[in-house]
Design a protein around this motif. Sequence first.
Motif, PDB file in Angstrom:
ATOM      1  N   ILE A   1      -5.012   4.657  10.732  1.00  7.06           N
ATOM      2  CA  ILE A   1      -4.416   3.938   9.591  1.00  7.06           C
ATOM      3  C   ILE A   1      -5.228   2.672   9.311  1.00  7.06           C
ATOM      4  O   ILE A   1      -5.568   2.357   8.176  1.00  7.06           O
ATOM      5  CB  ILE A   1      -2.935   3.584   9.879  1.00  7.06           C
ATOM      6  CG1 ILE A   1      -2.141   4.861  10.142  1.00  7.06           C
ATOM      7  CG2 ILE A   1      -2.315   2.762   8.756  1.00  7.06           C
ATOM      8  CD1 ILE A   1      -0.740   4.646  10.632  1.00  7.06           C
ATOM      9  N   LYS A   2      -5.576   1.939  10.406  1.00  8.06           N
ATOM     10  CA  LYS A   2      -6.328   0.695  10.251  1.00  8.06           C
ATOM     11  C   LYS A   2      -7.708   0.985   9.642  1.00  8.06           C
ATOM     12  O   LYS A   2      -8.151   0.285   8.732  1.00  8.06           O
ATOM     13  CB  LYS A   2      -6.463   0.033  11.632  1.00  8.06           C
ATOM     14  CG  LYS A   2      -7.291  -1.227  11.672  1.00  8.06           C
ATOM     15  CD  LYS A   2      -6.467  -2.417  11.206  1.00  8.06           C
ATOM     16  CE  LYS A   2      -7.028  -3.766  11.506  1.00  8.06           C
ATOM     17  NZ  LYS A   2      -8.285  -4.092  10.955  1.00  8.06           N
TER      18      LYS A   2
ATOM     19  N   SER B   1      -8.603   3.459   7.731  1.00  9.05           N
ATOM     20  CA  SER B   1      -8.575   3.799   6.305  1.00  9.05           C
ATOM     21  C   SER B   1      -8.197   2.581   5.461  1.00  9.05           C
ATOM     22  O   SER B   1      -8.672   2.434   4.343  1.00  9.05           O
ATOM     23  CB  SER B   1      -7.681   5.015   6.024  1.00  9.05           C
ATOM     24  OG  SER B   1      -6.356   4.654   6.110  1.00  9.05           O
ATOM     25  N   GLN B   2      -7.372   1.662   6.039  1.00 13.51           N
ATOM     26  CA  GLN B   2      -7.069   0.421   5.295  1.00 13.51           C
ATOM     27  C   GLN B   2      -8.342  -0.407   5.127  1.00 13.51           C
ATOM     28  O   GLN B   2      -8.629  -0.927   4.048  1.00 13.51           O
ATOM     29  CB  GLN B   2      -6.044  -0.418   6.068  1.00 13.51           C
ATOM     30  CG  GLN B   2      -4.616   0.003   5.799  1.00 13.51           C
ATOM     31  CD  GLN B   2      -3.649  -0.651   6.761  1.00 13.51           C
ATOM     32  OE1 GLN B   2      -4.046  -1.318   7.713  1.00 13.51           O
ATOM     33  NE2 GLN B   2      -2.364  -0.443   6.526  1.00 13.51           N
ATOM     34  N   ASP B   3      -9.123  -0.515   6.216  1.00  8.96           N
ATOM     35  CA  ASP B   3     -10.363  -1.302   6.165  1.00  8.96           C
ATOM     36  C   ASP B   3     -11.340  -0.695   5.163  1.00  8.96           C
ATOM     37  O   ASP B   3     -11.977  -1.402   4.394  1.00  8.96           O
ATOM     38  CB  ASP B   3     -11.036  -1.349   7.543  1.00  8.96           C
ATOM     39  CG  ASP B   3     -10.268  -2.255   8.478  1.00  8.96           C
ATOM     40  OD1 ASP B   3      -9.328  -2.912   8.009  1.00  8.96           O
ATOM     41  OD2 ASP B   3     -10.603  -2.286   9.675  1.00  8.96           O
TER      42      ASP B   3
ATOM     43  N   ARG C   1     -10.623   1.125   2.591  1.00 10.21           N
ATOM     44  CA  ARG C   1     -10.155   0.896   1.220  1.00 10.21           C
ATOM     45  C   ARG C   1     -10.488  -0.527   0.776  1.00 10.21           C
ATOM     46  O   ARG C   1     -10.985  -0.747  -0.321  1.00 10.21           O
ATOM     47  CB  ARG C   1      -8.644   1.123   1.155  1.00 10.21           C
ATOM     48  CG  ARG C   1      -8.224   1.694  -0.182  1.00 10.21           C
ATOM     49  CD  ARG C   1      -6.765   2.048  -0.221  1.00 10.21           C
ATOM     50  NE  ARG C   1      -6.361   2.850   0.905  1.00 10.21           N
ATOM     51  CZ  ARG C   1      -5.174   2.760   1.504  1.00 10.21           C
ATOM     52  NH1 ARG C   1      -4.294   1.894   1.097  1.00 10.21           N
ATOM     53  NH2 ARG C   1      -4.863   3.535   2.522  1.00 10.21           N
ATOM     54  N   SER C   2     -10.247  -1.519   1.676  1.00 15.29           N
ATOM     55  CA  SER C   2     -10.508  -2.883   1.212  1.00 15.29           C
ATOM     56  C   SER C   2     -12.011  -3.145   1.103  1.00 15.29           C
ATOM     57  O   SER C   2     -12.444  -3.850   0.195  1.00 15.29           O
ATOM     58  CB  SER C   2      -9.789  -3.935   2.065  1.00 15.29           C
ATOM     59  OG  SER C   2     -10.015  -3.687   3.396  1.00 15.29           O
TER      60      SER C   2
END
Length: 394
Positions: free
Chosen positions: A167-168, A170-172, A174-175
């Motif tokens: 999850i982390k 894919s968040q990174d 994306r940002s």
Amino acid sequence: MFRLLIIFGIIFNIVSFFYTGFSFFILIFNLSFLVILYLYREKRVSDSLKENNTDIIKDDSISNYELQEFFLSQLREIIIVTNKFNVVTYANEAANIFFGKSLLAQNISSELRIPELLDSIDQVRELEKIINIDIELKVPVYKFLKVDVIPAKQQNIIIIIRDHTEIKKSQDLRSDFVANVSHELKTPLSSIRGFLETITTSAKDDPKMQKKFIEIMQQQAEKMQILIDDLMTLSRIEQQEHIKPKNNIILNNVILEAINNYKDTKNRISIKFNIPNKNILIKGDKEKLLVAFKNILDNAIKYGANKSITVNLESFDSKISLSIIDQGIGISQKDILRITERFYRSDNAKKLKIDGTGIGLSIVKHIINQHGAELKIHSVEGKGSNFTIEFAQL
Ligand code: ADP
């Protein structure tokens, strides 16, 4: 059966009531008979229910303890319980798998060298309240964990760990993506705004300068357009990556069609090709493969130092191999590992100020994945690069 008896009883009741000349004695007698019948039926039903339930309980050989144990072992969350001496009194299967060893009866301080976790355990004992922390482990591999440390009776501690690494990541991603897109669009946009200001102020009465600046603005707008087009293609192809192509296509024709696009280009770079006459069939999406081949050919021309390019298509027993080979600037070994990442551009390309978005090869990667194929890149700096796609035989 009982229901029938009761209905029959009611009818009999009414008939006998009229027949006996409205005798209340008969009515009371009959009604009492019905009530007894009804109560008897209720008792039969409840007895049978009790009997069945006892059977179920008797059959169920799993104890509550076993049930809890099974439930905890099935959880994805890591659960560890320690006593007041920090000795692990319980660790579920997920904990054993994650830490690669059994923690049971071990001291958590010596087994898990995670200072943030050990500090939190001490704090929870002192404050007697739940603490939630995020832990990033750098070695042996990167992990991002969400941890709840919970106080229990007699200074026992329950630790619940959730692995949020994916999850982390894919968040990174994306940002990073948003930051990259904003940066890539901001540069040409600020240049356009700067030139617009100049032609409306200081170069207001200088048609020569105005013409020059308008040309630059056009180039910058074109850069933005290319980036937006690339991003839209990438997003469409990413979304469809899981859809496996079903159509049989002739690979020879697709690669020839891609090569034919460069026939009339101003860049007169010669493309030599060795494509067998015998049709090579694969399961593929023609339009997407055209995009992938064109992206690799575009790069071979762009980074090819104006030298000729060779395209080889070969079919072996177990695989089909398509190679696009240039003799250009080449790619360092460090960059080869990263050039299919979105926005990644090699130092060579940046140094030589060769235009690009860094998106083309990530589009290629997704298309190749969708086809269950493999991309192999070999390159020597200053000598050239070989991009080979290997497809499985039908
Ligand atoms: P770009 O738009 O920058 O060309 P790509 O995703 O197509 O983006 O390629 C990523 C990077 O890979 C390029 O910026 C370049 O550094 C490197 N690269 C790709 N193809 C070649 C090649 N044939 N020769 C040398 N470098 C290449």
